[in-house]
Scaffold this motif. Structure first.
Motif, PDB file in Angstrom:
ATOM      1  N   ALA A  99      32.449  -9.274   9.064  1.00 49.69           N
ATOM      2  CA  ALA A  99      31.975  -8.227   8.162  1.00 49.69           C
ATOM      3  C   ALA A  99      32.580  -6.894   8.602  1.00 49.69           C
ATOM      4  N   PHE A 100      32.938  -6.056   7.631  1.00 50.89           N
ATOM      5  CA  PHE A 100      33.564  -4.781   7.980  1.00 50.89           C
ATOM      6  C   PHE A 100      33.227  -3.706   6.953  1.00 50.89           C
ATOM      7  N   ARG A 101      33.462  -2.470   7.360  1.00 56.63           N
ATOM      8  CA  ARG A 101      33.348  -1.323   6.466  1.00 56.63           C
ATOM      9  C   ARG A 101      34.771  -0.886   6.109  1.00 56.63           C
ATOM     10  N   LEU A 102      34.928  -0.342   4.915  1.00 58.86           N
ATOM     11  CA  LEU A 102      36.252   0.017   4.428  1.00 58.86           C
ATOM     12  C   LEU A 102      36.298   1.507   4.124  1.00 58.86           C
ATOM     13  N   VAL A 103      37.344   2.175   4.609  1.00 56.30           N
ATOM     14  CA  VAL A 103      37.497   3.617   4.460  1.00 56.30           C
ATOM     15  C   VAL A 103      38.932   3.899   4.041  1.00 56.30           C
ATOM     16  N   GLY A 104      39.133   4.909   3.198  1.00 56.13           N
ATOM     17  CA  GLY A 104      40.515   5.237   2.887  1.00 56.13           C
ATOM     18  C   GLY A 104      40.687   6.428   1.974  1.00 56.13           C
ATOM     19  N   ASN A 105      41.746   7.185   2.242  1.00 60.58           N
ATOM     20  CA  ASN A 105      42.251   8.199   1.316  1.00 60.58           C
ATOM     21  C   ASN A 105      43.309   7.472   0.514  1.00 60.58           C
ATOM     22  N   LEU A 106      42.912   6.885  -0.619  1.00 63.58           N
ATOM     23  CA  LEU A 106      43.787   5.955  -1.321  1.00 63.58           C
ATOM     24  C   LEU A 106      44.876   6.681  -2.113  1.00 63.58           C
ATOM     25  N   PRO A 107      46.103   6.165  -2.079  1.00 65.75           N
ATOM     26  CA  PRO A 107      47.180   6.758  -2.885  1.00 65.75           C
ATOM     27  C   PRO A 107      46.804   6.720  -4.368  1.00 65.75           C
ATOM     28  N   TYR A 108      46.842   7.860  -5.015  1.00 69.86           N
ATOM     29  CA  TYR A 108      46.362   7.929  -6.396  1.00 69.86           C
ATOM     30  C   TYR A 108      47.214   7.112  -7.361  1.00 69.86           C
ATOM     31  N   ASN A 109      48.473   6.889  -6.995  1.00 72.90           N
ATOM     32  CA  ASN A 109      49.352   6.160  -7.917  1.00 72.90           C
ATOM     33  C   ASN A 109      49.075   4.657  -7.950  1.00 72.90           C
ATOM     34  N   ILE A 110      48.315   4.147  -6.976  1.00 73.08           N
ATOM     35  CA  ILE A 110      47.987   2.708  -6.985  1.00 73.08           C
ATOM     36  C   ILE A 110      46.492   2.462  -6.828  1.00 73.08           C
ATOM     37  N   SER A 111      45.682   3.494  -7.042  1.00 70.82           N
ATOM     38  CA  SER A 111      44.253   3.377  -6.716  1.00 70.82           C
ATOM     39  C   SER A 111      43.540   2.282  -7.514  1.00 70.82           C
ATOM     40  N   THR A 112      43.817   2.167  -8.818  1.00 71.39           N
ATOM     41  CA  THR A 112      43.101   1.176  -9.625  1.00 71.39           C
ATOM     42  C   THR A 112      43.446  -0.252  -9.217  1.00 71.39           C
ATOM     43  N   PRO A 113      44.739  -0.629  -9.146  1.00 71.63           N
ATOM     44  CA  PRO A 113      45.029  -2.002  -8.690  1.00 71.63           C
ATOM     45  C   PRO A 113      44.548  -2.271  -7.269  1.00 71.63           C
ATOM     46  N   LEU A 114      44.541  -1.248  -6.429  1.00 68.25           N
ATOM     47  CA  LEU A 114      44.066  -1.431  -5.047  1.00 68.25           C
ATOM     48  C   LEU A 114      42.560  -1.690  -5.025  1.00 68.25           C
ATOM     49  N   LEU A 115      41.817  -0.999  -5.889  1.00 70.63           N
ATOM     50  CA  LEU A 115      40.378  -1.247  -5.984  1.00 70.63           C
ATOM     51  C   LEU A 115      40.103  -2.684  -6.419  1.00 70.63           C
ATOM     52  N   PHE A 116      40.824  -3.150  -7.441  1.00 74.56           N
ATOM     53  CA  PHE A 116      40.636  -4.525  -7.899  1.00 74.56           C
ATOM     54  C   PHE A 116      40.978  -5.517  -6.790  1.00 74.56           C
ATOM     55  N   HIS A 117      41.990  -5.181  -5.989  1.00 74.79           N
ATOM     56  CA  HIS A 117      42.409  -6.066  -4.897  1.00 74.79           C
ATOM     57  C   HIS A 117      41.318  -6.159  -3.824  1.00 74.79           C
ATOM     58  N   VAL A 118      40.775  -5.024  -3.381  1.00 76.60           N
ATOM     59  CA  VAL A 118      39.807  -5.050  -2.274  1.00 76.60           C
ATOM     60  C   VAL A 118      38.477  -5.672  -2.690  1.00 76.60           C
ATOM     61  N   LEU A 119      38.147  -5.603  -3.990  1.00 70.17           N
ATOM     62  CA  LEU A 119      36.868  -6.160  -4.444  1.00 70.17           C
ATOM     63  C   LEU A 119      36.782  -7.674  -4.237  1.00 70.17           C
ATOM     64  N   GLN A 120      37.926  -8.318  -4.039  1.00 72.42           N
ATOM     65  CA  GLN A 120      37.924  -9.762  -3.785  1.00 72.42           C
ATOM     66  C   GLN A 120      37.164 -10.119  -2.509  1.00 72.42           C
ATOM     67  N   TRP A 121      37.078  -9.160  -1.585  1.00 73.81           N
ATOM     68  CA  TRP A 121      36.438  -9.429  -0.293  1.00 73.81           C
ATOM     69  C   TRP A 121      35.045  -8.802  -0.204  1.00 73.81           C
ATOM     70  N   GLY A 122      34.406  -8.657  -1.349  1.00 69.16           N
ATOM     71  CA  GLY A 122      33.091  -8.024  -1.391  1.00 69.16           C
ATOM     72  C   GLY A 122      32.049  -8.696  -0.519  1.00 69.16           C
ATOM     73  N   THR A 123      32.155 -10.000  -0.327  1.00 70.07           N
ATOM     74  CA  THR A 123      31.150 -10.704   0.485  1.00 70.07           C
ATOM     75  C   THR A 123      31.265 -10.361   1.970  1.00 70.07           C
ATOM     76  N   LEU A 124      32.419  -9.838   2.380  1.00 69.25           N
ATOM     77  CA  LEU A 124      32.606  -9.452   3.780  1.00 69.25           C
ATOM     78  C   LEU A 124      32.404  -7.953   4.011  1.00 69.25           C
ATOM     79  N   ILE A 125      32.430  -7.179   2.923  1.00 69.74           N
ATOM     80  CA  ILE A 125      32.420  -5.725   3.046  1.00 69.74           C
ATOM     81  C   ILE A 125      30.984  -5.184   3.014  1.00 69.74           C
ATOM     82  N   ASP A 126      30.621  -4.405   4.026  1.00 69.44           N
ATOM     83  CA  ASP A 126      29.303  -3.774   4.064  1.00 69.44           C
ATOM     84  C   ASP A 126      29.245  -2.594   3.093  1.00 69.44           C
ATOM     85  N   ASP A 127      30.265  -1.749   3.148  1.00 70.91           N
ATOM     86  CA  ASP A 127      30.362  -0.637   2.206  1.00 70.91           C
ATOM     87  C   ASP A 127      31.783  -0.085   2.215  1.00 70.91           C
ATOM     88  N   MET A 128      32.083   0.768   1.247  1.00 67.52           N
ATOM     89  CA  MET A 128      33.397   1.387   1.120  1.00 67.52           C
ATOM     90  C   MET A 128      33.222   2.876   0.852  1.00 67.52           C
TER      91      MET A 128
END
Length: 261
Positions: A99-128
């Motif tokens: 289990a982990f916490r996720l933090v980031g200053n996400l690049p605005y040019n890829i923020s939406t696809p990156l959000l969809f990508h990280v959501l795949q690991w929601g069962t391991l993520i405590d918060d973002m």
């Protein structure tokens, strides 16, 4: 030698110490936690996160910055630097399935696809906790009925509770972006707010509906779902997609799934 921000990586480095402190206080890192930071850049957030005693995994796409980070944190046993593209990374592999916490200053040019990508690991993520373009945060936290409600809103809110926290001005960065930024917290739901049997059907319906958001559901979903089936589920075929909430789209995805079986 000073690092020059690279446009292709969407680099805008956080430089305002008061904003850094506010973000770290909001995250409230603790020594027994595992934190994955996407795009640590020049380590503005990384230093105070490391000082908390938390175990850090830093994921940096820029090889020059990754090399600098490796040197900077060489004496810190609680910091590990990884080089790679967050859009292509297996986050469970990076964190050893913990289990982990996720933090980031996400690049605005890829923020939406990156959000969809990280959501795949929601069962391991405590918060973002993410720094994003304010307009993207508004879309993530939107409610049905407005222009900002759409595919991003539905996908994020199906997976997580979305809480916009505070705005960050362009002057807090170097180089200063041309847009306002905001910090948002996402906490994965222990149980989804609606029941969806086949998530792929849900993705298909939502994607198709909002690809032609000015059209009525009757017209935008014509190739997938009959108007009569919508009516039998209590959904007006003459409605536009932005008027429907999660529950209605769950019903539509169920209709599509039954047709494809």
């Amino acid at each position: 030698m000073q690092h020059r921000a690279r446009k292709r990586f969407g680099q805008n480095f956080l430089t305002d110490s008061s904003v850094v402190s506010r973000i770290v206080n909001t995250i409230a890192p603790m020594a027994d936690q595992l934190i994955l930071e996407i795009g640590p850049g020049q380590a503005a957030l990384t230093w105070p996160l490391a000082d908390s005693g938390a175990e850090l995994v830093l994921l940096e796409i820029d090889r020059d910055l990754a090399s600098r980070l490796t040197t900077q944190f060489a004496a810190r046993d609680n910091v590990r630097v990884c080089t790679g593209d967050a859009l292509k990374m297996d986050f469970a592999e990076l964190t050893g399935g913990r289990a982990f916490r996720l933090v980031g200053n996400l690049p605005y040019n890829i923020s939406t696809p990156l959000l969809f990508h990280v959501l795949q690991w929601g069962t391991l993520i405590d918060d973002m906790h993410f720094m994003l373009q304010k307009e993207v945060v508004n879309r993530m936290a939107a409610s049905p009925g407005g222009k900002t409600w759409g595919r991003l809103s539905l996908m994020c809110q199906y997976h997580c509770a979305v809480t916009p926290l505070f705005d960050v001005p362009p002057s807090a960065f170097s180089p200063a972006p041309k847009v306002e930024s905001a910090i948002v917290r996402l906490v994965p739901h222990p149980r989804p707010p609606v029941q969806i049997e086949d998530f792929r059907s849900f993705e298909k319906v939502v994607g198709q509906a909002f690809s032609q958001r000015r059209k009525t559901l009757r017209n935008s979903l014509r190739s997938m779902i009959d108007a009569a089936d919508m009516e039998s589920a209590g959904i007006d075929p003459g409605a536009r997609p932005e008027t429907l909430g999660l529950a209605e789209f769950a019903l539509l995805s169920g209709i599509l799934e039954s047709k494809e079986q």
